[in-house]
Design an enzyme around this catalytic site. Structure first.
Site, PDB file in Angstrom:
ATOM      1  N   ASP B 389     -24.722 -12.410  10.896  1.00  0.00           N
ATOM      2  CA  ASP B 389     -23.550 -11.761  10.349  1.00  0.00           C
ATOM      3  C   ASP B 389     -22.980 -12.295   9.194  1.00  0.00           C
ATOM      4  O   ASP B 389     -22.680 -11.865   8.741  1.00  0.00           O
ATOM      5  CB  ASP B 389     -22.119 -11.129  11.235  1.00  0.00           C
ATOM      6  CG  ASP B 389     -21.346 -12.353  11.411  1.00  0.00           C
ATOM      7  OD1 ASP B 389     -21.730 -13.110  12.028  1.00  0.00           O
ATOM      8  OD2 ASP B 389     -20.273 -11.889  12.201  1.00  0.00           O
ATOM      9  N   ASP B 470     -13.694 -23.207  15.538  1.00  0.00           N
ATOM     10  CA  ASP B 470     -12.903 -23.253  14.277  1.00  0.00           C
ATOM     11  C   ASP B 470     -11.402 -23.339  13.731  1.00  0.00           C
ATOM     12  O   ASP B 470     -10.908 -24.004  12.614  1.00  0.00           O
ATOM     13  CB  ASP B 470     -13.282 -22.151  13.323  1.00  0.00           C
ATOM     14  CG  ASP B 470     -12.786 -20.543  13.586  1.00  0.00           C
ATOM     15  OD1 ASP B 470     -13.116 -20.962  15.011  1.00  0.00           O
ATOM     16  OD2 ASP B 470     -12.546 -19.583  12.483  1.00  0.00           O
TER      17      ASP B 470
END
Lengths: 461, 664
Positions: B389, B470
């Site tokens: 994205d 992350d």
């Protein structure tokens, strides 16, 4: 009357068998010529025609691939063998016209070339051009072994071999892939069900029976028989490498099954040990390769590779095997120079030699030397405090390449027999307590060192 | 079988004939005859031998051949390739469409191609596109036209569908509340009689060909505001056309062959499948001079958002210096459409069986993708990690090419990232400027192989841990004080609106206004100053030249920063210890930058732009750049600004919910 009868019978029989014989001969010839193709008909006198066919096919193929900017190099063992004899002359005159067709006309069914996968773009146009030039081609694809070790990834299948056929000659193009461990790999040639088994006599191919592992070759552009072609810079060492190139893939599926049964140890200690073992193995491989000493994964390290495709976290050391005929006196100083001090040395060159080096943080590198007998191979062990000797027997084995912790290393090709000899039929079950004097199933008592030799054969630092 | 016959009768004579032949040669007629007989016998014997040899030879050869095909060269995995699509000569499709309050379904020739009876989901108009020649489903969408703006998306989608395709519509629950005039007109133009009058809680089904005939329509009006219309079931037949009629006639090239394959399978990609003047699928951007990242593999992490992937790959393949051969798209799950997109662009794609759920699934997908990348490119020292994205800046590779040597040489670096968390339209200015930050922004970043192989891979969170990869990478145990290099103006743009941690509101608030570089060939400024020690010198130089702002004003006000350009200003905020971000968070909130957690800091210092001036924020006294320790020319009158957090609720609740929001 009787005699005439007998003669008639005889004559009749002779006639029948003559007809029969002729028929058989015809059939025999037909059969053979079909199987052997060009090489058989060559005997029938069309030698020069056949020879130049080969040369023409190779020339056409080289034209095809250069028009698509695909860098291939020659790995045909037959031609490289011939080239190797004249290598000095070929090297010195890279452009000279050649008086006769000496190499590419040599009788054979195939000419083999290699292609590095990453140097071309899988351009479909190549095949269309090939068809226009009259080539028939066959592509052999299979799973990507570089993804095989990974859970549940399904990549695209990759091309492993191409065969381009024109007239009675065929070009075998072997696709080489770079693998972790800085080496080149080519796949086995396996036909799928719908494929044409008679496309070429596959059994005669020089590459493809097994997968192979090679160093990245240095290449040399030469002109032979008026054709410009890249060859390995040192054909003889390439041919030598080729003869021991067989590669074994780790048994990833079995390893996964193993981890289902015995979940992997992901503790900090295990991670740390694996990391140290890996770097120790890398250092050892570098040192031994620099010396040109052939070694293989032995004992626990070999078991780890075979059973779980990884270092066994509770094994606490790294084990290598070396044939005693490959022993060099430089081994000890080389390791010391690499920062691995000698921890102990047991035995002597003639008997039960074993070296042990101290790696970082208690991770030990054990090197066992193997002695070859007529029907078995063995290595020795020594108990320091008692001077007792042990002998570990293995069935005879040859060496294959494999990839382990991002390293190209040897393992016994007959790994199962090797592991079973060492760990018994229950090798699939992890054992945390292991006594090297009694646990191995192939251990034998081998007497005691004479006391006066102890200073020499039991050295501990 | 015959060979035994001649032998028995002659055998007794054999020895004697030899003998006689020698002795009475020519003397006796009988002897001559015998000689003939002997010859015949010998001849027969030869026949026998030849026969036996032949049998043996054929046997051996046959055996070898058998061995050859049976053992060495046969694929162990018997890949029995069953023809995938049974030949279907049928010219008529039976279509069944059902619309009701709680359930919709569509069946084509008895095969259910859509079924939705989940509660609280799938409200609105469901649209299915079928190939008019094969009857295959090419697209499936649902537009929640009860909510605003969804009808616009539907119009956009319907306009992209090629003429001649078969469209199937059905409403679940409610689909008219925000169905505006434009949308109704589009439906009318498709042949619907009912669409213009569609109203609250009506049930409706419609099957028609785009730009052609109508196959059927059924409608049930809602009798009252509080009730729904009766369920509707439409059964109709659709006549298939020939394959030639359903395809465009592009020139026969390799590219167009890929295009054809793609366009006959899926719908909703607009001009890439237009028959006249389709948009290119090969971009050939200018190569980069001295490209240091040409051989760096690029891993694109994707899920099942094929339209996103399409947009992402277009921008990636248009970036200067891109090397398509190094790109691998990793798809989490066996989804066909993302793979079709990958193949359209001629890239290689790998599918990954999903492991675990939610965040852990993403995390496992990341691990598998990274491991596979380094396996496939064993020579690589780095890998570029992208997500489906993201838009990729035209100078993305140029930016990396100029900075990658730092990652190789500076041990104190953790990554290079194309994303500046604080780089919004109003806070980023200089495309040639880079920062060092203590946080790991992700969203288009470079990973060092040694970091992954030696540190991250062995202890990557296991599937049962529902961690964000992350967030895990940002933990001090992993980061170990290392920093990332980021540009002032981001080289990636996060356009994803749907995702695991993402929704429209959140995207609008935090991502929409992010600045994105569109200038090609930006020459980065002073890359060497990004090295560990050089950077400190650089910061001190900056602080030395910075003008201290008027701390009596409200830092949230625009007037806090003078109306100048190109100046360097510094402000001091209160920061009691290293982890005290109270004031910073408030400041970030009023500046409308990322405030959900702390990003973009370097030793208690933040760098951004305000009104085209470089704007430094120093946390006092925790930062080593505090005036006391660094002896900058701070007038003693300045007191660090302290901002009170507002009443707890809003801020505190938002953080855990969306902390890792952008990694979706």
């Amino acid at each position: 009357m009787q005699k005439i009868n007998r003669n008639v019978v005889l004559a009749l029989l002779s006639l029948t068998s003559l007809v029969f014989l002729l028929f058989q001969l015809c059939y025999y010839k037909f059969y053979l010529s079909q199987k052997n193709g060009a090489s058989f008909s060559k005997v029938r006198g069309s030698q020069s025609g056949q020879d130049s066919t080969r040369w023409h096919v190779v020339r056409k193929f080289l034209g095809l691939i250069s028009s698509h900017n695909i860098p291939v190099y020659l790995i045909d063992p037959l031609i490289l063998g011939l080239v190797d004899k004249d290598i000095e002359q070929i090297r010195s005159s890279p452009d000279g016209p050649s008086p006769e067709c000496k190499y590419f006309c040599a009788p054979r069914d195939f000419t083999t070339f290699a292609l590095l996968d990453k140097t071309w773009k899988h351009d479909v146009g190549l095949f269309r051009t090939a068809e226009k030039m009259g080539f028939q081609w066959l592509k052999i694809i299979n799973k990507d072994p570089r993804l095989d070790g990974m859970d549940d990834l399904s990549g695209m299948e990759i091309p492993l071999h191409y065969i381009f056929k024109l007239a009675s000659h065929a070009i075998h193009l072997v696709v080489f892939y770079e693998r972790s461990g800085n080496f080149l790999w080519h796949g086995p040639l396996r036909l799928r069900q719908h494929m044409d088994r008679k496309f070429v006599p596959f059994r005669k191919l020089h590459f493809g029976r097994y997968p192979g592992a090679y160093e990245k070759p240095e290449l040399l552009l030469v002109s032979i028989d008026d054709l410009k072609v890249q060859i390995p810079k040192n054909p003889s060492s390439f041919l030598e490498e080729m003869s021991h190139s067989r590669f074994l893939e780790c048994r990833y599926r079995e390893a996964r099954a193993f981890f289902q049964l015995y979940p992997d140890d992901a503790s900090v200690d295990a991670v740390e040990f694996r990391k140290k073992a890996k770097s120790l193995l890398h250092l050892a491989a570098l040192t031994l390769n620099n010396l040109g000493v052939k070694f293989w994964l032995s004992s626990g390290t070999c078991l780890g590779w075979y059973r779980q495709c990884n270092v066994i976290p509770h094994s606490k050391d790294v084990d290598l095997g070396i044939f005693i005929r490959d022993y060099k006196a430089d081994i000890i100083p080389a390791f010391q120079k690499a920062g691995l001090p000698l921890k102990h040395k047991f035995g002597k060159l003639e008997d039960s030699l074993e070296l042990s080096f101290q790696g970082e943080d208690d991770v030990k590198l054990d090197i066992f030397f193997f002695y070859e007998e007529d029907d078995h191979i063995w290595n020795g062990g020594t108990q320091a405090k008692s001077g007792k000797k042990f002998k570990y027997l293995f069935p005879k084995f040859t060496l294959c390449w494999t990839e382990f912790v991002e390293l190209k290393v040897h393992v016994p090709c007959e790994t199962l027999q090797y592991v079973e000899a060492n760990y018994g039929p229950e090798w699939k079950v992890p054992v945390k307590t292991w006594d090297w004097k009694s646990s191995p199933s192939n251990v034998q008592d081998n007497g005691v060192w004479p006391i006066d030799e102890w200073d020499n054969v039991i050295q501990i630092y | 079988m015959e060979e035994w016959k001649p032998n028995p009768p002659v055998k007794p004579h054999k020895k004697r004939s030899w003998y006689l032949a020698w002795k009475y040669k020519l003397m006796n007629q009988r002897a001559l005859r015998k000689l003939c007989q002997t010859g015949a016998v010998l001849f027969l014997l030869v026949t026998v031998i030849v026969n036996i040899k032949l049998i043996l030879d054929t046997r051996r050869a046959a055996y070898e051949e058998e061995e050859e095909s049976a053992q060495d060269y046969d694929d162990e995995m018997l890949n029995v390739e069953v023809p995938r699509h049974p030949v279907n000569n049928k010219k008529v499709l039976d279509v069944e469409v059902y619309s009701s309050r709680s359930k919709v379904y569509v069946a084509v020739d008895g095969t259910t191609v859509l079924e939705d009876e989940a509660r609280e989901q799938g409200r609105g108009i469901h649209v299915i596109v079928l190939n008019q020649a094969t009857g295959h489903v090419m697209a499936k969408r649902v537009f929640d036209t009860y909510s605003p703006h969804e009808d616009e998306a539907m119009v956009l989608f319907l306009n992209m569908v090629a003429r001649g395709r078969i469209l199937i519509f059905t409403i679940k629950d409610e689909g008219s509340f925000h169905l505006k005039e434009t949308a109704k007109n589009v439906l009318k133009s498709l042949g619907s009689q009912v669409a213009p009058f569609l109203s609250w809680r009506d049930m409706w089904t419609f099957v028609g060909k785009k730009g052609g005939e109508v196959y059927g329509e059924k409608h049930a009006k809602s009798p009252a505001l509080s009730t729904w219309g009766d369920p509707v079931l439409l059964k109709t037949e659709v006549h298939l056309t020939s394959v030639e009629d359903a395809e465009c006639h592009w020139p026969d090239t390799e590219l167009n062959r890929r295009r054809k394959r793609f366009c006959s399978k899926v719908e909703g990609y607009g001009s890439v499948c237009s028959c006249k003047d389709p948009t290119p699928i090969e971009f050939n951007p200018d190569p980069l001079k001295d490209n240091k990242v040409f051989d760096v593999p690029v891993a694109v992490i994707a899920g099942n958002r094929p339209n996103y992937l399409y947009r992402m790959l277009r921008s990636l393949l248009s970036a200067q210096g891109v090397n398509p051969q190094m790109i691998t798209v990793f798809i989490d799950g066996y989804y066909e459409e993302p793979m079709d997109v990958v193949e359209l662009f001629g890239l290689s794609g790998i599918q990954h069986t999903p492991i675990s759920i939610k965040n852990a699934r993403v995390s496992q997908h990341y691990k598998a993708s990274l491991t596979a990348t380094f396996n496939l490119f064993p020579d690589a020292k780095f890998a570029v990690v992208l997500e489906e994205d993201l838009d990729i800046s035209v100078d993305f590779f140029s930016f990396l090419s100029q900075s990658i040597h730092l990652l190789e040489e500076d041990e104190s670096l953790y990554c290079i990232s194309a994303w500046n968390d604080q780089g919004y339209e109003h806070t980023a200015e200089d495309p040639s400027l880079l920062y060092r930050v203590e946080t790991m922004p992700g969203l288009g970043w470079v990973l060092r192989k040694s970091l992954y192989k030696d540190e991250l891979e062995p202890k990557w969170p296991t599937p049962e841990k529902l961690w964000d990869w992350d967030m895990w990478m940002r933990m001090p145990e992993q980061r170990k004080g290392r920093e990332c290099i980021i540009p002032d103006i981001s080289r990636s743009y996060h356009f994803g609106i749907v995702g695991l941690n993402m929704n429209g509101y959140f995207h609008e608030a935090y991502f929409k206004k992010h600045k994105f570089n569109t200038v090609p060939n930006v020459q980065l400024k002073n890359v060497e100053s990004l090295r560990k020690d050089n950077y400190e010198t650089e910061i001190h130089r900056l602080l030395g030249e910075a003008e201290v702002l008027d701390h009596s004003k409200n830092p949230c006000e625009d007037s806090f920063v003078p109306d100048t350009e190109g100046r360097v200003y510094v402000m001091f905020i209160r920061m009691e210890q290293e982890a005290d971000f109270t004031t910073w968070t408030q400041l970030a909130k009023c500046l409308h930058i990322w405030d959900l957690d702390v990003r973009g800091n370097h030793k208690g210092l933040w760098r951004l732009f305000r009104k085209k001036n470089h704007f430094l924020v120093v946390g006092v006294p925790a930062s080593p750049y505090s005036p006391l320790t660094c002896r900058s020319k701070k007038p003693s009158s300045v007191t660090p600004i302290y901002m009170e957090p507002p009443a707890k609720e809003e801020g505190a609740v938002a953080v855990p919910a969306v902390a890792a929001a952008e990694q979706t």
